[in-house]
Design a protein around this motif. Structure first.
Motif, PDB file in Angstrom:
ATOM      1  N   ASN A   1       0.859  -1.182   0.000  1.00 52.67           N
ATOM      2  CA  ASN A   1       0.000   0.000   0.000  1.00 52.67           C
ATOM      3  C   ASN A   1       0.899   1.237   0.000  1.00 52.67           C
ATOM      4  N   LYS A   2       0.651   2.151  -0.940  1.00 51.95           N
ATOM      5  CA  LYS A   2       1.530   3.329  -1.049  1.00 51.95           C
ATOM      6  C   LYS A   2       1.478   4.178   0.220  1.00 51.95           C
ATOM      7  N   ILE A   3       0.359   4.107   0.958  1.00 49.67           N
ATOM      8  CA  ILE A   3       0.253   4.902   2.193  1.00 49.67           C
ATOM      9  C   ILE A   3       1.234   4.353   3.236  1.00 49.67           C
TER      10      ILE A   3
ATOM     11  N   HIS B   1      -0.934  12.550  -7.478  1.00 51.54           N
ATOM     12  CA  HIS B   1      -1.829  11.753  -6.635  1.00 51.54           C
ATOM     13  C   HIS B   1      -1.643  10.277  -6.969  1.00 51.54           C
ATOM     14  N   LYS B   2      -1.473   9.468  -5.923  1.00 45.47           N
ATOM     15  CA  LYS B   2      -1.234   8.028  -6.144  1.00 45.47           C
ATOM     16  C   LYS B   2      -2.225   7.219  -5.328  1.00 45.47           C
ATOM     17  N   ILE B   3      -2.848   6.279  -5.972  1.00 47.84           N
ATOM     18  CA  ILE B   3      -3.814   5.427  -5.286  1.00 47.84           C
ATOM     19  C   ILE B   3      -3.051   4.491  -4.334  1.00 47.84           C
TER      20      ILE B   3
ATOM     21  N   ASP C   1       2.031   0.181 -13.479  1.00 53.71           N
ATOM     22  CA  ASP C   1       2.340   0.703 -14.813  1.00 53.71           C
ATOM     23  C   ASP C   1       1.773   2.105 -15.048  1.00 53.71           C
ATOM     24  N   GLY C   2       1.872   2.952 -14.050  1.00 54.55           N
ATOM     25  CA  GLY C   2       1.431   4.342 -14.202  1.00 54.55           C
ATOM     26  C   GLY C   2      -0.080   4.529 -14.119  1.00 54.55           C
ATOM     27  N   LYS C   3      -0.858   3.434 -13.934  1.00 51.49           N
ATOM     28  CA  LYS C   3      -2.318   3.560 -13.944  1.00 51.49           C
ATOM     29  C   LYS C   3      -2.884   4.061 -12.619  1.00 51.49           C
TER      30      LYS C   3
ATOM     31  N   LEU D   1      -0.943  12.149  -1.729  1.00 50.40           N
ATOM     32  CA  LEU D   1      -0.656  13.269  -2.622  1.00 50.40           C
ATOM     33  C   LEU D   1       0.793  13.651  -2.345  1.00 50.40           C
ATOM     34  N   GLU D   2       1.622  13.529  -3.410  1.00 52.72           N
ATOM     35  CA  GLU D   2       3.059  13.708  -3.250  1.00 52.72           C
ATOM     36  C   GLU D   2       3.500  14.973  -3.940  1.00 52.72           C
ATOM     37  N   LYS D   3       4.386  15.734  -3.318  1.00 53.98           N
ATOM     38  CA  LYS D   3       4.926  16.945  -3.956  1.00 53.98           C
ATOM     39  C   LYS D   3       5.581  16.563  -5.279  1.00 53.98           C
ATOM     40  N   MET D   4       5.350  17.398  -6.287  1.00 54.24           N
ATOM     41  CA  MET D   4       5.960  17.177  -7.607  1.00 54.24           C
ATOM     42  C   MET D   4       7.475  17.400  -7.507  1.00 54.24           C
ATOM     43  N   VAL D   5       8.223  16.435  -7.979  1.00 58.17           N
ATOM     44  CA  VAL D   5       9.683  16.541  -7.962  1.00 58.17           C
ATOM     45  C   VAL D   5      10.149  17.050  -9.324  1.00 58.17           C
ATOM     46  N   ASN D   6      11.143  17.944  -9.293  1.00 62.93           N
ATOM     47  CA  ASN D   6      11.742  18.435 -10.523  1.00 62.93           C
ATOM     48  C   ASN D   6      12.802  17.406 -10.942  1.00 62.93           C
TER      49      ASN D   6
ATOM     50  N   LYS E   1      16.761  12.688 -13.292  1.00 63.58           N
ATOM     51  CA  LYS E   1      16.814  11.313 -13.783  1.00 63.58           C
ATOM     52  C   LYS E   1      15.998  10.402 -12.887  1.00 63.58           C
ATOM     53  N   GLU E   2      15.465   9.326 -13.478  1.00 64.32           N
ATOM     54  CA  GLU E   2      14.822   8.271 -12.690  1.00 64.32           C
ATOM     55  C   GLU E   2      15.736   7.060 -12.712  1.00 64.32           C
ATOM     56  N   ILE E   3      16.034   6.571 -11.526  1.00 63.33           N
ATOM     57  CA  ILE E   3      17.022   5.499 -11.374  1.00 63.33           C
ATOM     58  C   ILE E   3      16.366   4.292 -10.707  1.00 63.33           C
TER      59      ILE E   3
ATOM     60  N   VAL F   1      13.529   8.624  -2.703  1.00 60.91           N
ATOM     61  CA  VAL F   1      12.947   7.333  -3.087  1.00 60.91           C
ATOM     62  C   VAL F   1      11.559   7.566  -3.663  1.00 60.91           C
ATOM     63  N   ASN F   2      11.288   6.976  -4.833  1.00 60.33           N
ATOM     64  CA  ASN F   2       9.934   7.002  -5.390  1.00 60.33           C
ATOM     65  C   ASN F   2       9.147   5.826  -4.834  1.00 60.33           C
ATOM     66  N   GLU F   3       9.579   4.618  -5.150  1.00 55.97           N
ATOM     67  CA  GLU F   3       8.873   3.444  -4.629  1.00 55.97           C
ATOM     68  C   GLU F   3       9.782   2.231  -4.669  1.00 55.97           C
ATOM     69  N   THR F   4       9.333   1.168  -3.992  1.00 59.69           N
ATOM     70  CA  THR F   4      10.132  -0.052  -3.913  1.00 59.69           C
ATOM     71  C   THR F   4       9.265  -1.232  -4.314  1.00 59.69           C
TER      72      THR F   4
HETATM   73  P1  ADP Z   1       3.886   3.079 -10.871  1.00 60.83           P
HETATM   74  O1  ADP Z   1       3.959   2.325  -9.588  1.00 60.83           O
HETATM   75  O2  ADP Z   1       2.554   2.927 -11.549  1.00 60.83           O
HETATM   76  O3  ADP Z   1       5.044   2.842 -11.774  1.00 60.83           O
HETATM   77  P2  ADP Z   1       5.083   5.553  -9.915  1.00 60.83           P
HETATM   78  O4  ADP Z   1       4.809   5.951  -8.536  1.00 60.83           O
HETATM   79  O5  ADP Z   1       6.444   4.964 -10.183  1.00 60.83           O
HETATM   80  O6  ADP Z   1       3.923   4.608 -10.450  1.00 60.83           O
HETATM   81  O7  ADP Z   1       4.900   6.803 -10.872  1.00 60.83           O
HETATM   82  C1  ADP Z   1       4.943   6.701 -12.287  1.00 60.83           C
HETATM   83  C2  ADP Z   1       5.746   7.868 -12.850  1.00 60.83           C
HETATM   84  O8  ADP Z   1       5.129   9.113 -12.512  1.00 60.83           O
HETATM   85  C3  ADP Z   1       7.160   7.955 -12.290  1.00 60.83           C
HETATM   86  O9  ADP Z   1       8.039   7.073 -12.926  1.00 60.83           O
HETATM   87  C4  ADP Z   1       7.474   9.445 -12.545  1.00 60.83           C
HETATM   88  O10 ADP Z   1       7.824   9.657 -13.892  1.00 60.83           O
HETATM   89  C5  ADP Z   1       6.139  10.102 -12.270  1.00 60.83           C
HETATM   90  N1  ADP Z   1       6.103  10.544 -10.842  1.00 60.83           N
HETATM   91  C6  ADP Z   1       5.724   9.786  -9.781  1.00 60.83           C
HETATM   92  N2  ADP Z   1       5.836  10.481  -8.628  1.00 60.83           N
HETATM   93  C7  ADP Z   1       6.291  11.704  -8.942  1.00 60.83           C
HETATM   94  C8  ADP Z   1       6.610  12.896  -8.192  1.00 60.83           C
HETATM   95  N3  ADP Z   1       6.465  12.968  -6.863  1.00 60.83           N
HETATM   96  N4  ADP Z   1       7.072  13.969  -8.893  1.00 60.83           N
HETATM   97  C9  ADP Z   1       7.213  13.931 -10.243  1.00 60.83           C
HETATM   98  N5  ADP Z   1       6.918  12.851 -10.996  1.00 60.83           N
HETATM   99  C10 ADP Z   1       6.474  11.748 -10.379  1.00 60.83           C
END
Ligand code: ADP
Length: 374
Positions: A101-103, A139-141, A147-149, A170-175, A178-180, A257-260
């Motif tokens: 769960n993303k929360i 916003h992330k469910i 896959d971005g859905k 609801l996550e702050k937009m990151v500038n 690169k995505e690693i 960290v975006n996600e694991t």
């Molecule tokens: P999924 O689990 O569906 O892959 P992600 O959480 O990885 O979803 O988000 C998909 C894409 O959305 C990321 O790879 C990134 O490009 C963009 N994204 C996600 N979170 C952020 C954020 N906080 N700021 C900017 N872009 C984001």
């Protein structure tokens, strides 16, 4: 002695795991609803069943030595019961719960003081509408996104209606610079092995991976940050297994960290050809209690995903395959899915080279040559 190991889910990741299992003394079991799934014909024992159903998962696992997953949407209560019975469950159900769960996942980063984009929890659209001052944001469910859905970009108040009317963050937009993706293996002793980080280039329209290159080219200091953060994420989860930590490097060089994912991952497909021990080989080493493998890269690599072309649904035909198979240092992986549909993941192609320009040249060529139609 042949250990009995089960995989929940029979998709392409399960298939590649089974290909690597052929090198080890292990009897493999797979459970999945679809008896024609990519992994069904590569395992020793296939069980038709629902990986989300308690009884199906428990009955599948109860006589096994160990069990793993290739997708997160499994019944973790059954995995708890199996763990209590003495079956090795890697990733452990506790780690899976945190991540699923993303929360709870975001809360975990916060509690462990792991850098991750700032966030607020929202239960529904009404709550989301109250966070105008937090924008721009994403916003992330909470559960069920992939896959971005499960992700919506909310730039201004006018976009708020695009959010999810379900619990989420609801996550702050990151500038993003690169995505690693950073894959880490951890065994029962807590020993870790870390793969070279991968640069994931996203399609800005689809929020989906466009192509990827390994190793990522970044300043040494950024690489150290990535390694330290990914190790902290994985060690804190207290579970053996393979973990893929996705991170953002922002325009200031900060790492978040975006996600694991608690499993083998799309971003590690190239490790089959480009690294001494692939992520799939490594998971068997962890599951079977063998020493960790060597994660060093042999050559740089790029992956091109092969997805079903727009406008075609039905039995899959691989147009241009012969041309691609003529190319040097190019490895084609077709997942064996009988039917194609637009956007469906049907395979991937790995390119290895000493020369990074050669990688991008060939990646573009393959994208133009190879199409999945019907
Ligand atoms: P999924 O689990 O569906 O892959 P992600 O959480 O990885 O979803 O988000 C998909 C894409 O959305 C990321 O790879 C990134 O490009 C963009 N994204 C996600 N979170 C952020 C954020 N906080 N700021 C900017 N872009 C984001």
């Amino acid at each position: 002695m042949m250990l009995k190991v089960g995989i929940l889910g029979g998709g392409q990741l399960g298939r590649m795991l089974l290909q690597a299992a052929a090198n080890y003394p292990v009897e493999t079991y797979v459970m999945e609803n679809d008896p024609e799934c990519p992994a069904a014909h590569l395992c020793h024992h296939f069980t038709k069943g629902d990986i989300r159903n308690y009884d199906d998962v428990f009955n599948f696992g109860k006589d096994l030595d160990a069990i793993t997953i290739e997708i997160e949407s499994v019944n973790e209560d059954a995995l708890d019961a199996l763990e209590q019975k003495g079956v090795k469950v890697y990733p452990r159900p506790s780690a899976l719960r945190t991540i699923k769960n993303k929360i709870t996942q975001k809360q975990y980063y916060k509690d462990q003081q792991i850098p991750s984009p700032e966030f607020v929890i929202t239960q529904n659209l009404t709550e989301l509408n109250g966070h105008v001052s937090f924008l721009p944001a994403v916003h992330k469910i909470g559960q069920g996104g992939y896959d971005g859905k499960g992700v919506q970009v909310i730039r201004t108040a006018a976009d708020l209606g695009k959010g999810f009317d379900a619990p989420g963050v609801l996550e702050k937009m990151v500038n993003i610079h690169k995505e690693i993706a950073q894959i880490v293996a951890i065994n029962e002793k807590g020993e870790t092995a870390i793969y070279p980080p991968v640069d994931m280039v996203m399609d800005p329209q689809l929020n989906l991976l466009d192509y990827q290159i390994s190793p990522a080219e970044l300043p040494q200091q950024t690489l150290w940050k990535i390694e330290a953060i990914a190790l902290a994420v994985v060690k804190g989860l207290k579970s053996p297994g393979i973990f893929a930590v996705e991170l953002f490097v922002d325009k200031n060089g900060d790492v978040l960290v975006n996600e694991t994912a608690p499993r083998v991952h799309n971003s590690g497909h190239h490790t089959i050809e480009a690294n001494y021990s692939s992520q799939f080989d490594m998971l068997w080493r962890v599951m079977l209690g063998y020493p960790l493998g060597n994660t060093d890269h042999i050559l740089s690599a790029s992956i091109v995903n092969l997805v079903g072309a727009d406008g075609f649904s039905g039995p899959a035909v691989y147009e241009g395959l012969e041309e691609v198979l003529k190319m040097e240092n190019v490895f084609v992986h077709i997942y064996g899915k009988k039917e194609t549909k637009p956007g469906r993941k049907m395979g991937h192609i790995t390119i290895v080279s000493k020369d990074r320009q050669d990688l991008s040249f060939k990646a573009h060529r393959i994208k133009n040559l190879l199409k999945v139609v019907s």
